[in-house]
Design a protein around this motif. Structure first.
Motif, PDB file in Angstrom:
ATOM      1  N   TYR A  11     -50.661 -16.622  72.816  1.00 20.90           N
ATOM      2  CA  TYR A  11     -49.502 -16.494  71.932  1.00 20.90           C
ATOM      3  C   TYR A  11     -48.698 -17.793  71.903  1.00 20.90           C
ATOM      4  N   ARG A  15     -48.144 -20.639  68.726  1.00 24.95           N
ATOM      5  CA  ARG A  15     -46.837 -21.019  68.165  1.00 24.95           C
ATOM      6  C   ARG A  15     -46.583 -22.497  68.311  1.00 24.95           C
TER       7      ARG A  15
ATOM      8  N   ARG B  41     -57.752  -8.864  72.123  1.00 23.33           N
ATOM      9  CA  ARG B  41     -56.489  -9.072  72.841  1.00 23.33           C
ATOM     10  C   ARG B  41     -56.010 -10.518  72.667  1.00 23.33           C
ATOM     11  N   GLY B  42     -56.909 -11.458  72.975  1.00 25.60           N
ATOM     12  CA  GLY B  42     -56.520 -12.870  72.884  1.00 25.60           C
ATOM     13  C   GLY B  42     -56.282 -13.301  71.456  1.00 25.60           C
ATOM     14  N   SER B  45     -53.005 -11.812  69.965  1.00 23.19           N
ATOM     15  CA  SER B  45     -51.725 -12.402  70.366  1.00 23.19           C
ATOM     16  C   SER B  45     -51.573 -13.799  69.791  1.00 23.19           C
ATOM     17  N   ALA B  46     -52.700 -14.536  69.676  1.00 26.17           N
ATOM     18  CA  ALA B  46     -52.607 -15.855  69.041  1.00 26.17           C
ATOM     19  C   ALA B  46     -52.246 -15.704  67.564  1.00 26.17           C
ATOM     20  N   GLY B  49     -48.647 -14.994  67.167  1.00 20.71           N
ATOM     21  CA  GLY B  49     -47.897 -16.225  67.401  1.00 20.71           C
ATOM     22  C   GLY B  49     -47.903 -17.115  66.184  1.00 20.71           C
ATOM     23  N   ALA B  50     -49.073 -17.279  65.583  1.00 19.52           N
ATOM     24  CA  ALA B  50     -49.176 -18.134  64.393  1.00 19.52           C
ATOM     25  C   ALA B  50     -48.370 -17.552  63.244  1.00 19.52           C
ATOM     26  N   ALA B  52     -45.715 -15.726  63.464  1.00 16.37           N
ATOM     27  CA  ALA B  52     -44.288 -15.883  63.723  1.00 16.37           C
ATOM     28  C   ALA B  52     -43.810 -17.241  63.228  1.00 16.37           C
ATOM     29  N   GLU B  53     -44.679 -18.246  63.260  1.00 14.30           N
ATOM     30  CA  GLU B  53     -44.295 -19.572  62.789  1.00 14.30           C
ATOM     31  C   GLU B  53     -44.429 -19.689  61.280  1.00 14.30           C
TER      32      GLU B  53
END
Lengths: 348, 82
Positions: A11, A15, B41-42, B45-46, B49-50, B52-53
């Motif tokens: 995560y 980001r 899972r991995g 979450s990545a 994260g991406a 969110a940006e």
């Protein structure tokens, strides 16, 4: 958020990689060097710094605005990274970001010592470390050094500061207090690292940083010829120097240069060392160590893509960007020509 | 978690208790699903994260997240072969 549970590098790395893409490139730096401070502020407003420039724009102007916006953005980004990360990853990142806590503690102590006002101290703080706003507020409100030590009682700086405070009371100089803070920071930085491969890479990087810092300090002392004991400025944890070798080498510039030239950093620092011998330019050497660290950081981020290393690599690149923009703004304010400012920048 | 699945495989194979073909196929599908879940899972979450940006990455993130599902579909073939 905290050091419990398992780490979530996927995560955080995703980001951070997205943010890395929006850092300024060579091209943008070149544009910035041809702008006036207010134009730089406007340029920043159109990029990642929009929120900070808008928030501070009514209170500050010119170079001050740029400076505060940079600090605030840096703090916000790094705090974000600490917020997202969990478990072992949090611990590894916090180790490095604690340097801002150390900086803040030293700034507050110095502010109290010189009797600076609360606002003056506040603008110099960078809220990127582990301390939360409440603790920083309490630090700012402290009106004596004893009060500062008390506020930090339950942190990792508590016990060492308490000891150093006794020494401070006897001598009335700040050196023992500042040394105590630095020592805690560096002990925590390299102590108890877990043993997997990415962490070893990270450790090698941290050691290189300590080595370079020692080399910078030693060269500066050797050049100035001042009667200062080099061992007092020695930072533990590096591989290149021990306290004794540094103390010995700092007396003789030629021997020191030779020593570094024969070390494992010869490849990275070789050209800068030759320049140091020929032109006697310490700035070039310091830039070379900075550039070598940055290149090291870039390489670090690509070997183990899902680990702590890309995050550290981003943190370094971001710090460098902030320093570069600050150098441009300050240079412009002082009226330096564009090509001279470009020489001051560290770009890989 | 992966170590645990290895262990399970060892026990099942060495003890020789798994002689029923259908049970073995069911186990194969189950293990494949477990693997797919671990992979997602991995990636998931990545992807979050991406996103969110940059919200435009939603579609790409979604596709990449469910790619390991193919593992389960392929494992499902085993059921029909037995």
């Amino acid at each position: 958020m905290s050091a419990v549970g398992s780490s979530n590098p996927e995560y955080v790395v995703a980001r951070v990689r997205a943010r890395r893409g929006s850092l300024y490139s060579d091209e943008e730096y070149r544009k910035l060097t041809r702008m006036s401070p207010s134009e730089i502020a406007r340029f920043m407003e159109e990029s990642t710094y929009e929120a900070e420039i808008n928030a501070l724009g009514s209170r500050h102007a010119g170079v001050d605005l740029i400076e505060y916006a940079l600090n605030r953005n840096l703090a916000k980004q790094f705090e974000g990274i600490l917020d997202w990360s969990e478990g072992g990853l949090y611990d590894l990142i916090a180790r490095y970001l604690r340097k801002f806590d150390a900086w803040n503690v030293k700034t507050v102590i110095r502010g109290v010592y010189t009797g600076a006002s609360q606002e003056e101290v506040e603008v110099d703080l960078i809220r990127a470390g582990e301390f939360d706003d409440r603790r920083i507020r309490r630090l700012l409100e402290a009106d004596s050094i004893e009060a500062v030590v008390e506020v930090l009682e339950d942190t990792i700086y508590g016990a060492p500061l308490r000891e150093a405070y006794a020494e401070y009371e006897e001598t009335d100089v700040l050196v023992p207090l500042e040394n105590a803070v630095d020592r805690v920071f560096y002990e925590r930085l390299l102590g108890n690292l877990p043993g997997d491969e990415p962490t070893r890479q990270y450790e090698a990087f941290l050691k290189a940083e300590v080595d370079f810092r020692n080399a910078d300090n030693a060269l500066r002392l050797a050049r100035s010829g001042a009667e200062i004991d080099p061992a007092e400025y020695f930072i533990e944890g590096g591989e290149l120097f021990t306290r004794d070798t540094l103390a010995r080498l700092a007396r003789n510039l030629d021997e020191l240069v030779e020593y570094i030239a024969e070390s494992q950093y010869a490849d990275e620092l070789g050209p800068a060392l030759r320049e140091l011998e020929e032109a006697d330019s310490l700035i070039a050497f310091e830039h070379a160590t900075d550039a070598a660290l940055l290149a090291y950081g870039d390489r670090l981020g690509t070997i183990h893509p899902v680990s702590v290393t890309p995050v550290i690599s981003y943190i370094l690149a971001k710090e460098r960007e902030v320093e570069n923009i600050r150098a441009i703004a300050r240079g412009k304010e002082a009226g330096l020509p564009a090509n001279e400012i470009e020489e001051e920048l560290v770009i890989t | 978690m992966l170590e645990a699945t290895n262990e399970l495989g060892n026990v099942v194979l060495q003890e020789g208790t798994l002689t029923d073909g259908e049970a073995a196929a069911a186990l194969a599908v189950g293990l494949a699903a477990l693997g797919a879940g671990y992979a997602e899972r991995g990636i998931g979450s990545a992807a979050v994260g991406a996103m969110a940006e940059d919200e435009d990455l939603f579609v790409n993130g979604l596709i990449l997240t469910v790619l390991p599902e193919t593992l389960v579909i392929l494992a499902l073939v085993v059921v029909f072969l037995v």
